[in-house]
Design a protein around this motif. Structure first.
Motif, PDB file in Angstrom:
ATOM      1  N   VAL A   1       0.832  -1.215   0.000  1.00  0.00           N
ATOM      2  CA  VAL A   1       0.000   0.000   0.000  1.00  0.00           C
ATOM      3  C   VAL A   1       0.863   1.261   0.000  1.00  0.00           C
ATOM      4  CG1 VAL A   1      -1.656   1.339   1.377  1.00  0.00           C
ATOM      5  CG2 VAL A   1      -2.000  -1.108   1.042  1.00  0.00           C
TER       6      VAL A   1
ATOM      7  N   VAL B   1      -6.647  -2.241   4.980  1.00  0.00           N
ATOM      8  CA  VAL B   1      -7.427  -3.414   4.567  1.00  0.00           C
ATOM      9  C   VAL B   1      -6.869  -3.905   3.238  1.00  0.00           C
ATOM     10  CG1 VAL B   1      -9.727  -4.158   3.789  1.00  0.00           C
ATOM     11  CG2 VAL B   1      -9.504  -2.700   5.817  1.00  0.00           C
TER      12      VAL B   1
ATOM     13  N   ARG C   1     -11.589  -4.715   0.043  1.00  0.00           N
ATOM     14  CA  ARG C   1     -12.162  -3.435   0.494  1.00  0.00           C
ATOM     15  C   ARG C   1     -13.622  -3.318   0.083  1.00  0.00           C
ATOM     16  NH1 ARG C   1      -6.961   0.437  -0.793  1.00  0.00           N
ATOM     17  NH2 ARG C   1      -5.586  -0.628   0.671  1.00  0.00           N
TER      18      ARG C   1
ATOM     19  N   GLY D   1     -17.000  -3.728   4.391  1.00  0.00           N
ATOM     20  CA  GLY D   1     -17.256  -3.483   5.814  1.00  0.00           C
ATOM     21  C   GLY D   1     -16.133  -3.888   6.750  1.00  0.00           C
TER      22      GLY D   1
ATOM     23  N   GLY E   1     -13.059  -2.400   7.133  1.00  0.00           N
ATOM     24  CA  GLY E   1     -12.563  -1.195   7.824  1.00  0.00           C
ATOM     25  C   GLY E   1     -13.517  -0.776   8.926  1.00  0.00           C
TER      26      GLY E   1
ATOM     27  N   PHE F   1     -13.458   7.518   4.300  1.00  0.00           N
ATOM     28  CA  PHE F   1     -13.773   6.439   5.239  1.00  0.00           C
ATOM     29  C   PHE F   1     -14.080   7.001   6.638  1.00  0.00           C
ATOM     30  CE2 PHE F   1     -12.242   3.659   8.638  1.00  0.00           C
ATOM     31  CZ  PHE F   1     -13.133   2.618   8.495  1.00  0.00           C
TER      32      PHE F   1
ATOM     33  N   SER G   1     -17.235   8.943   6.867  1.00  0.00           N
ATOM     34  CA  SER G   1     -18.432   8.078   6.809  1.00  0.00           C
ATOM     35  C   SER G   1     -18.661   7.379   8.145  1.00  0.00           C
ATOM     36  CB  SER G   1     -18.299   7.044   5.699  1.00  0.00           C
ATOM     37  OG  SER G   1     -17.536   5.946   6.131  1.00  0.00           O
ATOM     38  N   GLU G   2     -17.601   7.273   8.938  1.00  0.00           N
ATOM     39  CA  GLU G   2     -17.719   6.655  10.263  1.00  0.00           C
ATOM     40  C   GLU G   2     -18.087   7.672  11.334  1.00  0.00           C
ATOM     41  OE1 GLU G   2     -17.477   3.382  10.864  1.00  0.00           O
ATOM     42  OE2 GLU G   2     -17.130   2.972   8.745  1.00  0.00           O
TER      43      GLU G   2
HETATM   44  C1  COA Z   1      -9.647   3.257   4.281  1.00  0.00           C
HETATM   45  C2  COA Z   1      -9.831   1.726   4.331  1.00  0.00           C
HETATM   46  C3  COA Z   1      -9.235   1.192   5.638  1.00  0.00           C
HETATM   47  C4  COA Z   1     -11.332   1.390   4.272  1.00  0.00           C
HETATM   48  O1  COA Z   1     -11.499  -0.011   4.409  1.00  0.00           O
HETATM   49  P1  COA Z   1     -12.788  -0.783   3.806  1.00  0.00           P
HETATM   50  O2  COA Z   1     -12.837  -2.130   4.400  1.00  0.00           O
HETATM   51  O3  COA Z   1     -12.796  -0.689   2.324  1.00  0.00           O
HETATM   52  O4  COA Z   1     -13.962   0.143   4.369  1.00  0.00           O
HETATM   53  P2  COA Z   1     -15.512  -0.237   4.540  1.00  0.00           P
HETATM   54  O5  COA Z   1     -15.933  -1.231   3.499  1.00  0.00           O
HETATM   55  O6  COA Z   1     -15.757  -0.601   5.941  1.00  0.00           O
HETATM   56  O7  COA Z   1     -16.181   1.168   4.196  1.00  0.00           O
HETATM   57  C5  COA Z   1     -16.921   1.923   5.142  1.00  0.00           C
HETATM   58  C6  COA Z   1     -17.360   3.207   4.503  1.00  0.00           C
HETATM   59  O8  COA Z   1     -16.233   4.022   4.154  1.00  0.00           O
HETATM   60  C7  COA Z   1     -16.502   4.751   2.954  1.00  0.00           C
HETATM   61  N1  COA Z   1     -15.553   4.300   1.917  1.00  0.00           N
HETATM   62  C8  COA Z   1     -14.631   3.313   2.020  1.00  0.00           C
HETATM   63  N2  COA Z   1     -13.934   3.192   0.869  1.00  0.00           N
HETATM   64  C9  COA Z   1     -14.445   4.119   0.024  1.00  0.00           C
HETATM   65  C10 COA Z   1     -14.150   4.475  -1.334  1.00  0.00           C
HETATM   66  N3  COA Z   1     -13.193   3.838  -2.048  1.00  0.00           N
HETATM   67  N4  COA Z   1     -14.867   5.470  -1.894  1.00  0.00           N
HETATM   68  C11 COA Z   1     -15.846   6.114  -1.210  1.00  0.00           C
HETATM   69  N5  COA Z   1     -16.183   5.811   0.086  1.00  0.00           N
HETATM   70  C12 COA Z   1     -15.474   4.832   0.681  1.00  0.00           C
HETATM   71  C13 COA Z   1     -17.928   4.371   2.524  1.00  0.00           C
HETATM   72  O9  COA Z   1     -18.816   5.308   3.081  1.00  0.00           O
HETATM   73  C14 COA Z   1     -18.109   3.018   3.196  1.00  0.00           C
HETATM   74  O10 COA Z   1     -19.446   2.709   3.491  1.00  0.00           O
HETATM   75  P3  COA Z   1     -20.402   2.079   2.326  1.00  0.00           P
HETATM   76  O11 COA Z   1     -19.624   0.939   1.720  1.00  0.00           O
HETATM   77  O12 COA Z   1     -21.613   1.645   3.080  1.00  0.00           O
HETATM   78  O13 COA Z   1     -20.636   3.167   1.348  1.00  0.00           O
HETATM   79  C15 COA Z   1      -9.143   1.041   3.101  1.00  0.00           C
HETATM   80  O14 COA Z   1      -9.611   1.693   1.931  1.00  0.00           O
HETATM   81  C16 COA Z   1      -7.645   1.110   3.132  1.00  0.00           C
HETATM   82  O15 COA Z   1      -6.990   0.242   3.718  1.00  0.00           O
HETATM   83  N6  COA Z   1      -7.046   2.127   2.493  1.00  0.00           N
HETATM   84  C17 COA Z   1      -5.608   2.261   2.394  1.00  0.00           C
HETATM   85  C18 COA Z   1      -4.930   2.583   3.685  1.00  0.00           C
HETATM   86  C19 COA Z   1      -5.519   3.806   4.342  1.00  0.00           C
HETATM   87  O16 COA Z   1      -5.877   4.751   3.667  1.00  0.00           O
HETATM   88  N7  COA Z   1      -5.570   3.719   5.669  1.00  0.00           N
HETATM   89  C20 COA Z   1      -6.124   4.775   6.508  1.00  0.00           C
HETATM   90  C21 COA Z   1      -5.106   5.743   7.029  1.00  0.00           C
HETATM   91  S1  COA Z   1      -3.965   5.052   8.187  1.00  0.00           S
END
Ligand code: COA
Length: 159
Positions: free
Chosen positions: A31, A97, A102, A105, A107, A140, A143-144
């Motif tokens: 990542v 994640v 991804r 749910g 995250g 993310f 949205s939380e």
């Molecule tokens: C940010 C991250 C942890 C989210 O994990 P995930 O498992 O995909 O998240 P979820 O499925 O639980 O998503 C929860 C909500 O976040 C928002 N969201 C997550 N990914 C999104 C995307 N690509 N675009 C728009 N909204 C997004 C949405 O509102 C989503 O709810 P919904 O699916 O009901 O619309 C993941 O994208 C990731 O690992 N990213 C890279 C590392 C990072 O950025 N880490 C955070 C900083 S340390």
């Protein structure tokens, strides 16, 4: 710890084990494009083995569609008190994640699980930091339900 089953019943969240570390390092390297095994070994020693009542290194495992996995992602945080004049609160400082898993749910389940740990430890507020240009984590966390807080980060280049 309580398992976080409210967000996605196919996802369980548990404490980190030594066997997870190669997965954590590989995911972070993919990542961020920066390999930092030594850093993660240190984090595992400090957050995976010590002071487990206030330090939380959690792993998501379970099923997405047809594929089951013993490692889907991780979250790390801790309770910190009185720095910058702040009363005790929970800080999330790492969350990732697996890209292929991804938007299922995971995250949310990780954040829910660490929130439960923070509440159990007696704090009622959670914080994190997001780089301004990092749109994905911003989407993310917003949205939380996380919003801009009362502190402003200051910095300068050191010559
Ligand atoms: C940010 C991250 C942890 C989210 O994990 P995930 O498992 O995909 O998240 P979820 O499925 O639980 O998503 C929860 C909500 O976040 C928002 N969201 C997550 N990914 C999104 C995307 N690509 N675009 C728009 N909204 C997004 C949405 O509102 C989503 O709810 P919904 O699916 O009901 O619309 C993941 O994208 C990731 O690992 N990213 C890279 C590392 C990072 O950025 N880490 C955070 C900083 S340390």
């Amino acid at each position: 710890m309580q398992e976080a089953v409210t967000v996605n019943p196919a996802v369980r969240v548990r404490r980190v084990k030594a066997a997870d570390l190669p997965h954590v390092i590989a995911l972070d390297t993919r990542v961020t494009k920066i390999a930092k095994a030594e850093y993660w070994n240190g984090i595992f020693s400090r957050y995976g083995k010590q002071r487990s009542d206030e330090r939380f290194f959690l792993i998501a495992e379970g099923r997405v569609g047809q594929s089951a996995a013993s490692f889907m992602g991780f979250i790390i945080g801790e309770i910190r008190a009185w720095e910058f004049g702040s009363s005790p609160c929970g800080w999330v400082f790492a969350l990732s994640v697996e890209p292929k898993m991804r938007l299922h749910g995971i995250g949310s389940a990780l954040l829910e699980a660490i929130s439960a740990e923070f509440r159990k430890a007696g704090v009622s507020k959670m914080r994190t930091m997001v780089a301004r240009e990092a749109h994905l984590p911003m989407l993310f966390f917003r949205s939380e339900g996380m919003m801009a807080g009362p502190y402003i980060q200051l910095e300068k280049e050191l010559d």
